[in-house]
Design an enzyme around this catalytic site. Structure first.
Site, short mmCIF file in Angstrom:
data_model
loop_
_atom_site.label_atom_id
_atom_site.label_comp_id
_atom_site.label_asym_id
_atom_site.label_seq_id
_atom_site.Cartn_x
_atom_site.Cartn_y
_atom_site.Cartn_z
N ASP A 77 32.67 38.18 32.63
CA ASP A 77 33.68 39.23 32.49
C ASP A 77 33.96 39.90 33.84
OD1 ASP A 77 35.10 41.09 30.54
OD2 ASP A 77 33.83 42.51 31.62
N GLU A 122 36.35 35.12 34.55
CA GLU A 122 37.58 35.88 34.30
C GLU A 122 38.11 36.30 35.67
OE1 GLU A 122 39.46 39.68 31.92
OE2 GLU A 122 37.51 39.87 32.84
#
Ligand code: GLC
Length: 561
Positions: free
Chosen positions: A224, A286
């Site tokens: 993330d 990401e």
């Protein structure tokens, strides 16, 4: 890495006549051609009737995912969390939030997925923890506790934040803490304090959290916000990026001092070493980056960083043959032969059909996007519900908004609830997602027509199209292993390319306009293509490549004879 060839029409001949041997991927490199299906656990399936999806709900639907044909699932965070950011604020990295189940439920999910050859990828939030994580509670308790340097603390200037840095979710990125008489930095909500990745103890503690899950047998991580790990040590103000105001009414700043700092790469290399301890582990990043050159760096100069950094440029380009051709060209020529990871949908962006649909040709557009995503040389991410054509269902009133981004940004930014509504399983109450009276977000009103059960029974449904595409990707040698080459590159309306391997050539042609188009492929006389899959032509049909007629937004995949 092999340089990718770009060819013109004349070279299509070469593409047909010169078989190329492409090495089969070893098991450890399963991720190279993988289709990874993103499950947002809160919204996928609720097994205990509390209105919130859970791990057992996912396990109950593994047969569906097997039948769909995905290689892996990526489950967004299910760890204990105050749920300020619906799980992206983690208060314990090696447990399960009771609302999603237990570790035993997780183990069962993993075991059942394995039986079906579905790998499980977890979401790992490295940049920040919850402000309720014991690490942070300790860190904020005093200036001299053992974890005092685990987060990004700063004295500020006269009780004011040290600089103009903004949270991605709006307003100052600095939060005052009376206990320490200092500010801490948070790239996202104030309940998500940023960890100090220059601190070695932070790194090793986090790497151990990864090992905990790898030992259980997960197949890797989606990392993330992984470009946000470091901030400028001089804390310089961000310059204004462009005039105007953002959705939160504030100046639009660059993120040059808070995003994609070179030190990220040191961490990527270390993360790669940690995953290398467990063969087959993948690191998906990401990676929202400004251009392809920055994306290329994420793989590592020695192929020793992220396996699959997300190509965030691809799925947000405008619906035009030229625009997508350019993205495909860049991915082929500027990633140094690395495997691109394409996607259209995820839990942070409006669903692709809501972005690209024109209201008249939505079904054809959805099939076109599916073909564009799953036939080039790439790995791909699918988001739950994409395969049945789910659309955004944004809240109509501010009081209904659950995502704090929507509450801060209302009405300009309604937040991300719209793309997180319950999976539409059937036409029963709550779309078959839950038996609860109310669910955490309401099912989108179109669920009675658009759902898995209904689409399963229609041979021409989007769901069946996805299934057929996923099958083809696995069984057709050219689509699975083949080189990629654009053809008819000056055509403004129809994007076309070939995939070629082992003496087989597959042609993909996509009409990006709302008008019928006839295309001619300059191939030797007599060459035809047998439909493998198409949104308009029946499988097995023979097509003349001198005059291939594509209806509005028509998608064609054919084996060249
Ligand atoms: C990532 C997640 C997003 C989350 C943010 C902060 O962008 O995808 O949902 O809000 O990180 O963790």
């Amino acid at each position: 890495m092999r340089p990718t060839r770009f060819i013109n029409l004349a070279l299509v001949l070469w593409a047909i006549c010169a078989p190329l041997a492409v090495a089969a991927e070893s098991g450890a490199e399963w991720w190279r051609k993988a289709v990874v299906y993103e499950v947002y656990p809160r919204s996928f399936a609720d097994s205990n009737g509390d209105g919130i999806g859970d791990l057992n709900g996912i396990t109950n639907h593994l047969d569906y995912l097997k039948d769909l044909g995905v290689d892996a699932i990526w489950i967004t965070p299910f760890y204990p969390s105050p749920q300020v950011d619906f799980g992206y604020d983690i208060s314990n990295y090696h447990a399960i939030d009771p609302q999603y189940g237990t570790l035993a439920d997780f183990d069962r999910l993993l075991e059942e997925a394995k039986k079906r050859d579905i790998r499980v990828v977890l979401d790992m939030v490295l940049n920040h923890t919850s402000d309720q994580h014991p690490w942070f509670l300790e860190s904020k308790s005093s200036r001299d506790n053992p974890k005092a340097e685990w987060y990004m603390w700063h004295d500020g200037k006269d009780h004011q934040p040290p600089n103009n840095w903004q949270s991605i979710f709006g307003h100052s990125a600095w939060q005052w803490t009376p206990e320490r008489g200092e500010f801490y930095y948070h790239a996202f909500y104030k309940e998500q304090p940023d960890l100090n990745w220059r601190n070695r103890e932070v790194r090793s503690a986090m790497y151990d959290e990864l090992r905990f899950w790898m030992k259980k047998g997960v197949a890797g991580f989606r990392l993330d916000a992984v470009t946000s790990l470091f901030e400028d040590p001089q804390f310089r103000d961000e310059p204004i990026a462009r005039p105007g105001k953002n959705a939160f009414g504030e100046p639009i700043l660059t993120r040059q001092y808070t995003d994609n700092l070179p030190e990220c790469h040191d961490v990527f290399r270390e993360l790669r070493q940690v995953t290398n301890e467990f063969p087959g582990g993948v690191l998906i990043g990401e990676t929202y980056l400004p251009n392809i050159a920055e994306l290329e760096k994420m793989y590592g100069a020695h192929d020793d960083e992220l396996h699959l950094p997300m190509d965030t440029q691809f799925g947000f380009t405008k619906l035009s043959a030229d625009a997508f051709r350019q993205k495909l060209r860049e991915a082929e020529t500027q990633l140094n032969g690395h495997m691109p990871l394409f996607f259209f949908d995820n839990h942070d962006n409006p669903r692709s059909l809501s972005r690209y649909g024109d209201g008249t040709h939505n079904e054809a557009i959805a099939k076109l996007l599916a073909t564009l995503l799953l036939t080039p040389r790439c790995a791909a991410l699918l988001y739950y519900g994409q395969e049945i054509g789910m659309e955004n269902n944004d809240p109509q009133r501010k009081e209904d908004v659950r995502d704090p981004v929507g509450r801060t940004g209302w009405p300009k930014d309604k937040g991300r609830d719209g793309e997180r509504t319950p999976m539409q399983w059937d036409a029963s109450v709550n779309a078959g997602f839950s038996t609860a009276k109310t669910t955490w977000l309401p099912a989108a009103p179109n669920y009675k027509q658009r759902n898995v059960a209904a689409e399963n029974t229609h041979p021409d449904s989007l769901l069946n199209y996805y299934k057929a595409l996923l099958r083809l990707r696995k069984t057709n040698t050219a689509l699975r292993d083949g080189e990629f080459a654009l053809v008819n590159e000056s055509d403004k309306n129809v994007l076309a390319f070939v995939r070629k391997a082992g003496g087989q050539t597959v042609l993909v042609a996509l009409n990006f306009t709302s008008m019928p188009k006839t295309v001619s492929f300059d191939l030797p006389a007599g060459h035809r293509a047998i439909t493998l899959l198409s949104s308009f032509s029946k499988t097995g049909e023979s097509n003349n490549l001198k005059r291939l007629e594509l209806p509005p937004f028509g998608a064609f995949v054919g084996q060249i004879q």
